[in-house]
Scaffold this motif. Structure first.
Motif, short mmCIF file in Angstrom:
data_model
loop_
_atom_site.label_atom_id
_atom_site.label_comp_id
_atom_site.label_asym_id
_atom_site.label_seq_id
_atom_site.Cartn_x
_atom_site.Cartn_y
_atom_site.Cartn_z
N PRO A 153 16.59 28.35 20.74
CA PRO A 153 16.40 26.78 19.73
C PRO A 153 14.91 26.22 20.64
O PRO A 153 13.97 25.97 19.78
CB PRO A 153 17.45 25.95 20.51
N PHE A 154 15.00 26.48 21.53
CA PHE A 154 14.39 25.79 22.85
C PHE A 154 12.90 27.05 22.60
O PHE A 154 11.11 26.37 22.24
CB PHE A 154 14.24 25.93 24.54
N MET A 155 13.46 27.75 22.99
CA MET A 155 11.93 28.66 22.87
C MET A 155 11.36 28.35 20.96
O MET A 155 9.71 28.70 21.01
CB MET A 155 11.77 30.46 23.03
N ALA A 156 12.08 28.69 20.59
CA ALA A 156 11.18 28.98 19.05
C ALA A 156 10.55 27.55 18.13
O ALA A 156 9.47 27.68 17.80
CB ALA A 156 13.07 29.31 18.28
N PHE A 157 11.27 26.85 18.16
CA PHE A 157 10.89 25.61 18.36
C PHE A 157 9.45 25.38 19.34
O PHE A 157 8.65 24.71 18.86
CB PHE A 157 12.07 24.27 18.56
N GLY A 158 9.30 25.73 20.64
CA GLY A 158 8.20 25.26 21.32
C GLY A 158 6.94 26.11 21.01
O GLY A 158 5.85 25.59 20.86
N TYR A 159 7.45 27.44 20.15
CA TYR A 159 6.38 28.16 19.57
C TYR A 159 5.63 27.79 18.59
O TYR A 159 4.00 27.80 17.95
CB TYR A 159 6.71 29.21 18.98
N LEU A 160 6.81 27.32 17.82
CA LEU A 160 5.85 26.82 16.19
C LEU A 160 5.24 25.40 16.42
O LEU A 160 4.22 25.40 15.55
CB LEU A 160 7.64 26.94 15.35
N ALA A 161 6.06 24.26 17.50
CA ALA A 161 5.15 23.14 17.44
C ALA A 161 3.50 23.88 18.26
O ALA A 161 2.17 22.97 16.91
CB ALA A 161 5.77 22.65 18.65
#
Length: 488
Positions: free
Chosen positions: A223-231
């Motif tokens: 979840p951390f990596m996915a939300f960071g990249y999407l931001a």
């Protein structure tokens, strides 16, 4: 010495040609039609479940944090499958699709994901149904297991297990480490061999901790990596919001060859866009490939019904391709970077992002890719270990041998060349997917019954519960001690 070098070069050339020929046969004549046909059949038989029950996927996810001594939680199973899905396919794979197939490849990635959501529902539901307990009481399962129990065809399960170990346990680990090493070298000028040694060491720390350790790490990191990249992707899109309509139009026109000047060029352009989009889309979201069901089977689902894992894993396909792959495509296409300029793989993504946010974008993609690809290596290992256990039940020595082979492939990928590694991955993925698609077609009637049972209970205002007594024809095929629990 020169003679040996020439022989080696000649052998490598023949190997590369053979792999290219096999890829053309499998993808051009078999797999694309099988994927589309199976996905459309399931979509129609399930009455467009990916649209009708879109909101229900999130409802199931909200109550998915509970596991037990036998299985991980549904959320951990989803994060593990996303760890495998969200990897180089999302950063490097999208770039490869754009380079070789043009902007239209993105449309075909969307299409294969949309119809693949129903395929993922079927294969994950079957994996939950036919799971079994290992010698430690933990749930194991996946296509090899439903082939053996559901179809009474252990030979088919053995064939699939070998294909999965080759594809995910070995080749795909090399693909992921190849992209990590390439990105780290481009961003920080790090020697590829040094990156390989570091990735091997980190991988060893996690995989020797066992399957629950992998699921626990995935639950935190994914979840951390996915939300960071999407931001970051949203920031880039916002900076170029005026380009979005033109980019969307370009994707649609290119998908059907409408940008080319002549009929022949249009047909070729459409064929390339379709081929590359579907290949890279399948590599990324894995729907129908038979990989995610290995994670789905290890869960103790909430609600306690096999179909609930079908909904959870269907959401994984949506997040992977229709959200994260689209974010990468938006970064590249709105940046204005020339996709035919000769840049390969993740380098194109890095260049596109850096052109928008400055030099730190290069390093950001390298760091993001490390997290994406490293978690994929963990999940790929996870899948393969389950299938090693299928081939050699209870053999700790077989697991140990496989662990060292996997670590060796991680090192090979870091120092190998990209084209041959991707080509090997395509062959392995195609063989595995064909075996799995045949199996789930043969077992699809069971999945349809389970979907009806689940949704009839929902319509009656009940929490779905799998009562094996309602399916007497299945009882002899289910593993003992898995589905005999009393209704709460």
């Amino acid at each position: 010495m020169d003679k040996n070098h020439d022989l080696l070069t000649s052998a490598f050339s023949y190997l590369s040609s053979a792999i290219d020929w096999l890829n053309g046969l499998l993808w051009g004549s078999v797999l694309i039609y099988l994927l589309i046909g199976v996905g459309l059949y399931f979509t129609l038989r399930l009455k467009f479940i990916q649209l009708r029950h879109f909101g229900h996927m999130f409802s199931v996810l909200r109550h998915s944090r509970h596991g037990d001594k036998n299985g991980v939680s549904s959320f951990q199973a989803l994060c593990t499958s996303l760890a495998a899905r969200v990897g180089t396919g999302n950063l490097a794979g999208v770039a490869v699709a754009l380079t070789l197939g043009g902007p239209g490849a993105i449309f075909w990635m969307w299409l294969i994901a949309f119809i693949g959501m129903s395929t993922s529902f079927v294969e994950s539901t079957l994996a939950q149904l036919f799971k079994q307990k290992d010698s430690h009481g933990a749930f194991r399962g996946g296509p090899a297991y439903y082939m053996e129990r559901g179809l009474k065809a252990r030979w088919m399960g053995v064939l699939f297990a070998f294909c999965l170990i080759l594809a995910f346990g070995l080749v795909f680990c090399a693909v992921q480490s190849n992209s990590i090493a390439q990105a780290a070298h481009a961003a920080f000028d790090m020697p590829r061999w040094a990156v390989g040694v570091a990735v091997v060491a980190l991988t060893a720390l996690v995989i020797f901790g066992g399957l629950r350790t992998i699921a626990g790490v995935a639950e935190i990191v994914v979840p951390f990596m996915a939300f960071g990249y999407l931001a970051v992707a949203l920031v880039v899109v916002a900076m170029n919001i005026h380009e979005v309509p033109a980019v969307f139009s370009l994707i649609i026109k290119s998908a059907f060859g409408l940008k080319e000047a002549t009929a022949g060029a249009a047909g070729y352009g459409m064929a390339q866009a379709m081929m590359q989009g579907m290949k890279r889309g399948l590599f990324s979201n894995e729907a129908g490939m038979g990989s995610a069901p290995n994670a789905a089977a290890t869960a103790s689902p909430t609600p306690p019904h096999p179909a609930s894992q079908g909904y959870v894993q269907m959401l994984g396909v949506f997040v992977d391709t229709l959200v994260i792959c689209t974010a990468t495509a938006a970064i590249i296409l709105t940046s204005g970077v020339d996709i035919s300029g000769g840049m390969e793989g993740v380098t194109l993504t890095q260049t596109a992002l850096s052109s928008q946010v400055g030099n730190w974008g290069n390093g950001f993609v390298a760091v993001a890719l490390f997290f994406f690809a490293f978690t994929s290596i963990m999940a790929n290992y996870y899948y393969a270990e389950i299938n090693v256990s299928f081939l050699a039940p209870g053999s700790d020595n077989a697991i140990r041998v496989y662990r060292f082979l996997a670590l060796g492939m991680v090192m090979f990928g870091a120092i190998g060349e990209l084209p041959i590694v991707w080509a090997m991955a395509d062959v392995a993925m195609a063989l595995m997917a064909i075996v799995n698609l045949v199996a789930i077609l043969l077992l699809s009637g069971i999945a349809f019954k389970l979907a009806r049972d689940y949704n009839c209970q929902r319509a009656a205002g009940k929490t779905p519960f799998f009562d094996v007594r309602k399916f007497p024809e299945l009882k002899s095929r289910l593993a003992p001690g898995v589905w005999e629990q009393e209704k709460p």
